[in-house]
Design a protein around this motif. Structure first.
Motif, PDB file in Angstrom:
ATOM      1  N   UNK A 262      -0.777   7.636   0.066  1.00  0.00           N
ATOM      2  CA  UNK A 262      -0.431   7.569   1.501  1.00  0.00           C
ATOM      3  C   UNK A 262      -0.590   6.124   2.000  1.00  0.00           C
ATOM      4  N   UNK A 263      -1.617   5.459   1.501  1.00  0.00           N
ATOM      5  CA  UNK A 263      -1.844   4.051   1.913  1.00  0.00           C
ATOM      6  C   UNK A 263      -0.653   3.151   1.582  1.00  0.00           C
ATOM      7  N   UNK A 264       0.062   3.509   0.500  1.00  0.00           N
ATOM      8  CA  UNK A 264       1.245   2.691   0.149  1.00  0.00           C
ATOM      9  C   UNK A 264       2.294   2.747   1.263  1.00  0.00           C
ATOM     10  N   UNK A 265       2.265   3.853   2.048  1.00  0.00           N
ATOM     11  CA  UNK A 265       3.228   3.975   3.157  1.00  0.00           C
ATOM     12  C   UNK A 265       2.748   3.248   4.409  1.00  0.00           C
ATOM     13  N   UNK A 266       1.425   3.080   4.519  1.00  0.00           N
ATOM     14  CA  UNK A 266       0.857   2.356   5.679  1.00  0.00           C
ATOM     15  C   UNK A 266      -0.158   1.345   5.149  1.00  0.00           C
ATOM     16  N   UNK A 267       0.336   0.310   4.460  1.00  0.00           N
ATOM     17  CA  UNK A 267      -0.575  -0.592   3.732  1.00  0.00           C
ATOM     18  C   UNK A 267      -1.594  -1.298   4.623  1.00  0.00           C
ATOM     19  N   UNK A 268      -1.310  -1.390   5.937  1.00  0.00           N
ATOM     20  CA  UNK A 268      -2.257  -2.125   6.798  1.00  0.00           C
ATOM     21  C   UNK A 268      -3.315  -1.221   7.400  1.00  0.00           C
ATOM     22  N   UNK A 269      -3.333   0.060   7.016  1.00  0.00           N
ATOM     23  CA  UNK A 269      -4.287   0.983   7.637  1.00  0.00           C
ATOM     24  C   UNK A 269      -5.723   0.564   7.331  1.00  0.00           C
ATOM     25  N   UNK A 270      -6.589   0.506   8.374  1.00  0.00           N
ATOM     26  CA  UNK A 270      -8.008   0.179   8.132  1.00  0.00           C
ATOM     27  C   UNK A 270      -8.716   1.255   7.310  1.00  0.00           C
ATOM     28  N   UNK A 271      -8.083   2.448   7.178  1.00  0.00           N
ATOM     29  CA  UNK A 271      -8.700   3.516   6.383  1.00  0.00           C
ATOM     30  C   UNK A 271      -8.872   3.099   4.922  1.00  0.00           C
ATOM     31  N   UNK A 272      -8.180   2.029   4.547  1.00  0.00           N
ATOM     32  CA  UNK A 272      -8.332   1.476   3.194  1.00  0.00           C
ATOM     33  C   UNK A 272      -9.824   1.211   2.900  1.00  0.00           C
ATOM     34  N   UNK A 273     -10.576   0.792   3.935  1.00  0.00           N
ATOM     35  CA  UNK A 273     -12.004   0.450   3.748  1.00  0.00           C
ATOM     36  C   UNK A 273     -12.795   1.654   3.256  1.00  0.00           C
ATOM     37  N   UNK A 274     -12.494   2.844   3.842  1.00  0.00           N
ATOM     38  CA  UNK A 274     -13.244   4.048   3.451  1.00  0.00           C
ATOM     39  C   UNK A 274     -12.984   4.378   1.987  1.00  0.00           C
ATOM     40  N   UNK A 275     -11.755   4.127   1.544  1.00  0.00           N
ATOM     41  CA  UNK A 275     -11.414   4.467   0.152  1.00  0.00           C
ATOM     42  C   UNK A 275     -11.973   3.446  -0.829  1.00  0.00           C
ATOM     43  N   UNK A 276     -12.225   2.234  -0.311  1.00  0.00           N
ATOM     44  CA  UNK A 276     -12.717   1.175  -1.204  1.00  0.00           C
ATOM     45  C   UNK A 276     -14.231   1.300  -1.430  1.00  0.00           C
ATOM     46  N   UNK A 277     -14.922   2.143  -0.605  1.00  0.00           N
ATOM     47  CA  UNK A 277     -16.402   2.214  -0.693  1.00  0.00           C
ATOM     48  C   UNK A 277     -16.844   2.920  -1.955  1.00  0.00           C
TER      49      UNK A 277
END
Ligand code: NAP
Length: 277
Positions: A262-277
């Protein structure tokens, strides 16, 4: 009105026969292997044949539309087709030329594949009417296929290249079959939340249909996206991960993989941080 015989009245064949009948064509008959399968889901407004003889109604039809298993199309075509026939098959991953028995038999061949999913003998007619059909093959049969599809009120596109046809069929399987597998993973999460698997499926269906409707109006898949990753709601994604880890850890890797897609569709989403933890 075209006289069409449907060879192989399984899930797809029955749906197409109903579509042809509803569009005012003469369904000359359908064929199954056994009496039991020929009668399943009947009675029908056309003759339902079975057995090893090729019925006269089939020999006299203008068009024979093969809807047997992909692996059986050539054998069936060999037994059934005559020089005057226009032959179609409904398989998405098989080229039309499998129907070309000899240079003069049949008259013309095409594949005419509904991009649709039929799961039982009583698929509602709108499934055929709202489908798009992928058509490939020889000129005369392509014209016949186009006019049948037009008569359903359905759409079509013509594929020139046999390999491209297999590729678009793979795309259909990703969209349809993988979505069923995806729904099953969602049902597992519901189940871990104490909702029965059946209630979960009933609850998910309108959500999936709403998503499909949004996709039908979208120019890009990302236009149909909603939810915490799209909104950038990092805390919600974090909460999902924590709760899945506690209550349903077997789904955690899957959730992460899906969220990364899903992040590939919205690459700028700050939710990326939660997935990187
Ligand atoms: N279902 C879909 O959603 C869908 C969508 C698009 C295209 N298609 C295409 O439609 C075709 C049929 O798929 P389906 O899903 O409708 O399959 P299906 O429901 O299993 O029906 C298969 C048909 O083939 C016959 N058949 C099975 N084994 C056979 C054999 N060994 N020799 C001769 N006939 C045999 C069956 O006869 P009996 O009824 O007597 O068993 C039945 O009429 C395939 O080419 C598929 O790619 C299907």
């Amino acid at each position: 009105m075209t006289r069409v015989f449907v060879w192989g009245a399984g899930r797809c064949g029955r749906a197409l026969a109903h579509g042809l009948h509803a569009a005012g064509h003469d369904v000359a008959g359908t064929w199954n292997r056994t009496a039991e399968s020929a009668e399943r889901g009947g009675p029908f407004p056309w003759p339902a044949f079975h057995g090893s003889e090729v019925p006269e109604a089939c020999l006299e039809a203008e068009v024979v539309w093969f809807t047997v298993l992909d692996s059986q199309i050539q054998t069936a075509a060999n037994a059934v087709l005559r020089p005057h026939h226009i032959a179609l098959h409904a398989a998405g991953a098989v080229a039309a030329r499998v129907l070309r028995i000899a240079s003069d038999r049949p008259a013309s061949v095409a594949s005419c594949h509904p991009l649709q999913t039929f799961t039982d003998d009583l698929s509602p007619p709108h499934l055929v009417q709202q489908a798009t059909f992928g058509i490939e093959g020889e000129a005369a049969a392509i014209e016949t296929a186009k006019s049948l599809v037009d008569s359903f009120g359905a759409s079509h596109f013509v594929v020139e290249d046999e390999q491209a046809k297999v590729l678009y069929h793979a795309a259909c399987c990703v969209a349809s079959n993988a979505m069923v597998a995806l729904a099953d993973r969602a049902v597992s999460l519901f189940s871990a939340a104490g909702v029965s698997r059946t209630d979960a499926l009933r609850a998910l269906s309108p959500l999936i249909m709403g998503t499909a409707e949004n996709l039908s109006r979208a120019n890009e898949a990302s236009d149909a996206l909603s939810g915490p990753i799209h909104r950038g709601d990092t805390d919600v994604v974090r909460a999902h991960l924590e709760s899945i880890a506690k209550r349903c850890p077997s789904e955690l890797t899957f959730y992460r993989d899906m969220a990364n897609e899903i992040l590939k569709l919205v690459p700028k989403s700050p939710a990326r941080d939660a997935l990187a933890e």
